[in-house]
Scaffold this motif. Structure first.
Motif, PDB file in Angstrom:
ATOM      1  N   ARG A  17      -8.761  -3.316  10.193  1.00 34.04           N
ATOM      2  CA  ARG A  17      -7.728  -3.785   9.253  1.00 34.04           C
ATOM      3  C   ARG A  17      -7.666  -2.877   8.021  1.00 34.04           C
ATOM      4  NH1 ARG A  17      -5.484  -9.597   9.597  1.00 34.04           N
ATOM      5  NH2 ARG A  17      -6.788 -10.623  11.159  1.00 34.04           N
ATOM      6  N   LYS A  18      -8.841  -2.467   7.576  1.00 35.95           N
ATOM      7  CA  LYS A  18      -8.848  -1.593   6.396  1.00 35.95           C
ATOM      8  C   LYS A  18      -8.310  -0.200   6.749  1.00 35.95           C
ATOM      9  CE  LYS A  18     -10.157  -4.650   3.615  1.00 35.95           C
ATOM     10  NZ  LYS A  18      -9.189  -5.163   2.627  1.00 35.95           N
ATOM     11  N   ARG A  64     -12.811  -5.967  10.873  1.00 34.19           N
ATOM     12  CA  ARG A  64     -12.484  -5.821   9.458  1.00 34.19           C
ATOM     13  C   ARG A  64     -12.197  -4.359   9.131  1.00 34.19           C
ATOM     14  NH1 ARG A  64     -16.198  -5.792   4.651  1.00 34.19           N
ATOM     15  NH2 ARG A  64     -17.947  -6.039   6.083  1.00 34.19           N
ATOM     16  N   ASN A 111      -0.904  -7.886  -0.364  1.00 32.01           N
ATOM     17  CA  ASN A 111      -2.178  -7.198  -0.107  1.00 32.01           C
ATOM     18  C   ASN A 111      -3.347  -8.182  -0.076  1.00 32.01           C
ATOM     19  OD1 ASN A 111      -0.901  -4.637  -0.245  1.00 32.01           O
ATOM     20  ND2 ASN A 111      -0.977  -4.742  -2.480  1.00 32.01           N
ATOM     21  N   ALA A 115      -8.869  -9.561   6.791  1.00 29.84           N
ATOM     22  CA  ALA A 115     -10.017  -8.699   7.108  1.00 29.84           C
ATOM     23  C   ALA A 115     -11.331  -9.417   6.792  1.00 29.84           C
ATOM     24  CB  ALA A 115      -9.917  -7.396   6.319  1.00 29.84           C
ATOM     25  N   ARG A 116     -11.366 -10.131   5.666  1.00 29.18           N
ATOM     26  CA  ARG A 116     -12.633 -10.741   5.264  1.00 29.18           C
ATOM     27  C   ARG A 116     -13.030 -11.918   6.127  1.00 29.18           C
ATOM     28  NH1 ARG A 116     -13.005 -13.048  -0.065  1.00 29.18           N
ATOM     29  NH2 ARG A 116     -10.741 -12.881  -0.306  1.00 29.18           N
ATOM     30  N   ALA A 158       0.844  -1.198   0.000  1.00 31.63           N
ATOM     31  CA  ALA A 158       0.000   0.000   0.000  1.00 31.63           C
ATOM     32  C   ALA A 158       0.881   1.250   0.000  1.00 31.63           C
ATOM     33  CB  ALA A 158      -0.920  -0.015   1.216  1.00 31.63           C
TER      34      ALA A 158
END
Lengths: 620, 620
Positions: free
Chosen positions: A85-86, A82, B540, B547-548, A45
């Motif tokens: 994490r994002k 979640r 990534n 996360a999912r 990222a």
């Protein structure tokens, strides 16, 4: 005020670096990073962030975060994990705003208060990290699908790190609008706005959205009105494009990015937010130019001769001839080392340019430049005119010449030695009626935007024409006064006439030129007498015509004798027209007579024409 | 009883003679002449009649006659004149029945009595000439759109030359059915029945009908139930296909005609009206065969070696090797002058055949013959087995071998010299998990019918997979026990992996072979240790996975270490899988571990896989 122009990476094809480079090259200032594009990116990222920075692109938003709010436990807690994490990813990416779209899960609870509480908790956590959350109603959200519902939830959540996101497609596809937005929503709560147009389809919104979105001006939704309401509400963030389109995904990213920016500039002009040189006044096609060599010119000249054209002049410095019949001018260019000869080398005899008559060529060139359209200038001999030209999306040159009715000298008078008798023109044709272009699949939207944004032409209803080997989709552009008519044809099948033309040319171009006459019967009879290669029409066609329109046998016989097709509109306007066979399987001509305000192109006859063309051996 | 099998000319591409020849070649006994095909035909109606007679085709019906009934004057009188002209055509053509579809004009009067009176008048005129009229409700008719309405009107008109026409699409697309038909309508009043299937779409019926109809068995409508009701009502006329489909219009007419007849035979089997050899019992893929030369075999063998395959045997008389890992068998065929070498000459190293295990190969061959599928037999050496084979619609060979669990000797025992240690198999793979085929655009419906009608496989939900350069549409077939899994991929874009594969091969074929393992981590770790060319997956991806699914870091790290992708279904079934890079840009392998009843293919990971594949230089 200036709004940053932004595009979502999902609009473009390729890897994340491809997409970002295309967006920057077109001139976008910001991007939406679509999550899927990040997670298929091989770098981190942080590397994506650096890539954007190096290209001068701001990351306006990270999207989408799905199915978050109003879920029962334990999903609720998992969704918050979640989100954390994002948030990590966003911080590495340098994206400050997250798009949360309304939940589409069947398990979502029908409780706006729960949605508000969840979003408040999410915003609280985001806010601690200096991030923000925008909530957007998807048109197919389980409980939230209108912007007013989303706003109610945002208002109820009442957190400074939480705001509203709007998307023109999600609002307009439901027949909804932004009435009341300015009154209801403070400008600072409008966190982000996305734009997409679409053709009007009777599809469910999800399928419609996923495959058929397009850029503003390419579809039929009232996107300009949507932008007007956004601006009236005081929004000052980026104007961002978010389009899911099967053809865009498969197209070169640079063309699509340029189309995207063009669409935003045009959209802002629609609401008075961008000052561009004004739209041109159009008044027809001054000439069509063919790339030929001497052999092809002799052959084409002979064919034109049967249609009443005469060699009317020769260019002063170039190997270029003017052929003329009344108001119809054709230029046959065999000049070596020119754009025409380049095209001839590649494609053989073909149309390489059209010239449109406009009120002010220089103003249209300036407009084209403002709309990112390539402008082109050919070398000229001494004392000759430099004719400005644009390149259409398929590379066809469009010359811009001043409307002679305004008193301007015509190009022929300056650059050509005209035959004595031809100085004022003679022959029975009124001029060009229309010039039809065959487009490669996936090019229709680029052309729609080109003609609409540059020239102010509006696309007509789409037609589907049954070629014996597949459908041809046709859409015509016409100026309000009917002086300029430009049908565009595209076919997914490579076996149709249009598809074969595009495959043979590895591209596209004008393949069909229609001349206007006040008397089709006389013009065609004269052409036939001179041996013109007219296309034979089956007798069954005339029997059906008799049945459909109740024409008398005498009239039917007269039509049949001259290979003339016939159409009549609901107002009684009539269309009589005949086709020639194709010149070396490349392009063909049509002679048309319009009466009583008939504005179409005889679409009902296209199947007959296409079947007749396919009966001929190639090259005939 | 025997029902004539008929097809409407509009289903097929080309000129009227092309269409008729294709219908006759497939084995149809009758045709519907679609009016447009007659009026673009250069010969007379009488010549069309002779053409049909020479081909042994009966003209079952002439169609359509539109917008006839319940029009105000003077249109009503004009429509009767129009009908008289069409009666002339029908008499020349030798067509005795005319299809009149319900009026779609806004001007049509909402008066069933007027409609009945008009149709009675028309029938009276038709009857005088020995002709008959069938009235059909279009799903988008202005006032008549259900068959019961059409029947009420026919009943009210009460004329012996007037009857009812039914069309499965028009009935089923509205969610309607034929309940009550047998009670309401006497068999002799059922003049004609048309069949079409379609995928379930949320489109308006008109657009849906014009572009997306398909043959029975290719779509999702309950066409078999429709036929059952038709037969129960005592109908004894032809079973006729009427399909408007963009892809069929562009496809070779002989393939489509053969698909059409296959669909009718299958449809009759569904309702017990045709006795075919029974469906096979399928139990997996016995082997996949590659066409190679010696150089490609050495290279492929080396790659397979890194995946734990060993050279396990050599064919007794041919230049063919068996490579094996546990239950997975691969055949590397370098035999000159064979089907494999022919394919190798054309396409380079590629999959040329698959072998399916079935309960009774001979019965399946007989079934294939009954369903017009080409059967193929390779030459064999003395004492060797002749393995029957079918050709899939793209030409891929499908060998049929007897399920060894039934006690049958395996092909290896007869035709191969096996290495001592390999006689019973060794290595960790369970066998083939799936073999995915890339199809040329327009081939999906042919394959759907092939797998469904021959093998009784049912297509899974369609998936749309985002390749970086366009969408790939995927549909998987699986046997009920999961032993045979066959995903089919198609892409309109020539820039996707699937599209490039199809363009490169000027055709299609298996491009992706997945092996089943009980322990993906161990299998992949061993492969990696042997230097297998595993596809790199971006980090990534693993962050998003965390996360999912809320996976622990230890598990994520373990997955990432082995290049493993992960998926989990709603029931908790899991899927761990890793890909190799492609062999010479042609085909690639996958190692998969299914647990907890997971039945999918990791579609959510396809985008990651496709992006990773596209990052590699071609040939890597």
């Amino acid at each position: 005020m200036h709004h940053k122009r932004s595009i979502a990476t999902v609009c473009l094809s390729g890897s994340l670096p491809d997409k970002l480079e295309a967006a920057a090259a077109a001139g976008f200032e910001a991007v939406e990073i679509f999550e899927n594009d990040l997670l298929t990116f091989e770098g981190s990222a942080r590397e994506a962030r650096r890539l954007c920075a190096d290209l001068g692109l701001e990351i306006a938003i990270f999207q989408p975060f799905r199915d978050f709010e109003a879920m029962p436990e334990p999903q609720r807690a998992r969704n918050l994990d979640r989100a954390e994490r994002k948030f990590d990813t966003m911080q590495a990416l340098g994206a400050e705003l997250l798009l949360v779209c309304s939940n589409v899960q069947a398990a979502a609870l029908p409780e706006p208060a729960r949605a508000a509480a969840d979003l408040r908790e999410m915003a609280e956590r985001a806010g601690r990290r200096g991030l923000r959350i925008g909530y957007e109603a998807l048109a197919w959200g389980t409980h939230t699908n209108r912007w007013r519902q989303a706003w109610d939830i945002v208002q109820q959540a009442d957190h400074p790190a939480l705001g509203l996101i709007l998307d023109s497609f999600h609002t307009l596809c439901l027949g909804d609008d932004l009435a009341g937005l300015a009154q209801a929503v403070p400008a600072e709560k409008l966190f982000f706005v996305q734009f997409a147009d679409a053709p009007r389809l009777t599809l469910d919104p999800l399928s419609w959205s996923r495959h058929f979105r397009s850029f503003p001006g390419q579809g039929e939704l009232p996107v300009a009105g949507f932008l007007r309401d956004i601006l009236a509400a005081g929004y000052c963030g980026p104007l961002s494009l978010e389009v899911f389109n099967d053809e865009f995904r498969a197209a070169p990213s640079r063309r699509i990015a340029r189309d995207g920016l063009r669409s935003l500039i045009w959209l802002e002009e629609q609401v008075g937010n961008a000052a561009l040189p004004a739209m041109p006044k159009l008044s027809g096609i001054e000439f069509v130019e063919f790339a030929v060599d001497h052999a092809a010119r002799a052959e084409l000249g002979a064919m034109l001769g049967t249609m009443g054209f005469r060699h009317a002049g020769t260019h002063r410095s170039k190997d270029v001839e003017l052929w003329r019949n009344g108001g119809a001018n054709l230029v046959l260019n065999a000049e070596p080392d020119s754009a025409a000869s380049e095209r001839f080398q590649q494609l053989g005899p073909s149309v390489c340019a059209m010239a449109f008559r406009v009120d002010d060529p220089a103003r249209l060139v300036a407009r084209a430049e403002a709309l990112l359209c390539p402008v082109w200038r050919e070398r000229t001999g001494e004392g000759e005119r430099r004719i400005p030209a644009l390149r259409a999306p398929d590379g066809t040159l469009i010359y811009l010449v001043e409307n002679p009715e305004g008193g301007a000298r015509r190009i022929w008078e300056d650059d050509f030695h005209l035959e004595e008798a031809e100085a004022t023109g003679s022959g029975g044709l009124l001029g060009m009626d229309h010039a039809a272009q065959a487009l490669a699949p996936g090019m229709m939207d680029s052309f729609v935007l080109f003609y609409r944004a540059l020239f102010g032409l509006e696309p007509d209803t789409p037609w589907e024409l049954p070629d014996p080997y597949g459908l041809v989709r046709s859409r015509a552009f016409a100026s309000g006064d009917g002086s300029l008519r430009l049908p565009l044809n595209v076919s997914e099948s490579t076996r149709t006439g249009t598809g074969r033309f595009v495959s043979a040319f590895a591209g596209a171009g004008v393949h069909h030129i229609a001349f206007a006459t006040p008397d089709a019967e006389a013009t065609v009879a004269a052409a036939a007498a001179r041996g013109a290669p007219l296309l034979d029409i089956p007798s069954n066609y005339y029997e059906d015509l008799g049945a459909r329109f109740g024409l008398e046998d005498a009239e039917l016989n007269a039509l049949a004798r001259q290979h003339l097709l016939y159409d009549r509109d609901a107002q009684g306007g009539t269309f009589r027209h005949a086709y020639t066979r194709a010149f070396r399987d490349r392009f063909f001509f049509e002679i048309v007579e319009r009466a009583g305000g008939y504005a179409g192109f005889g679409a009902a006859n296209a199947a007959v024409r296409m079947a007749a063309q396919r009966r001929l051996p190639r090259g005939d």
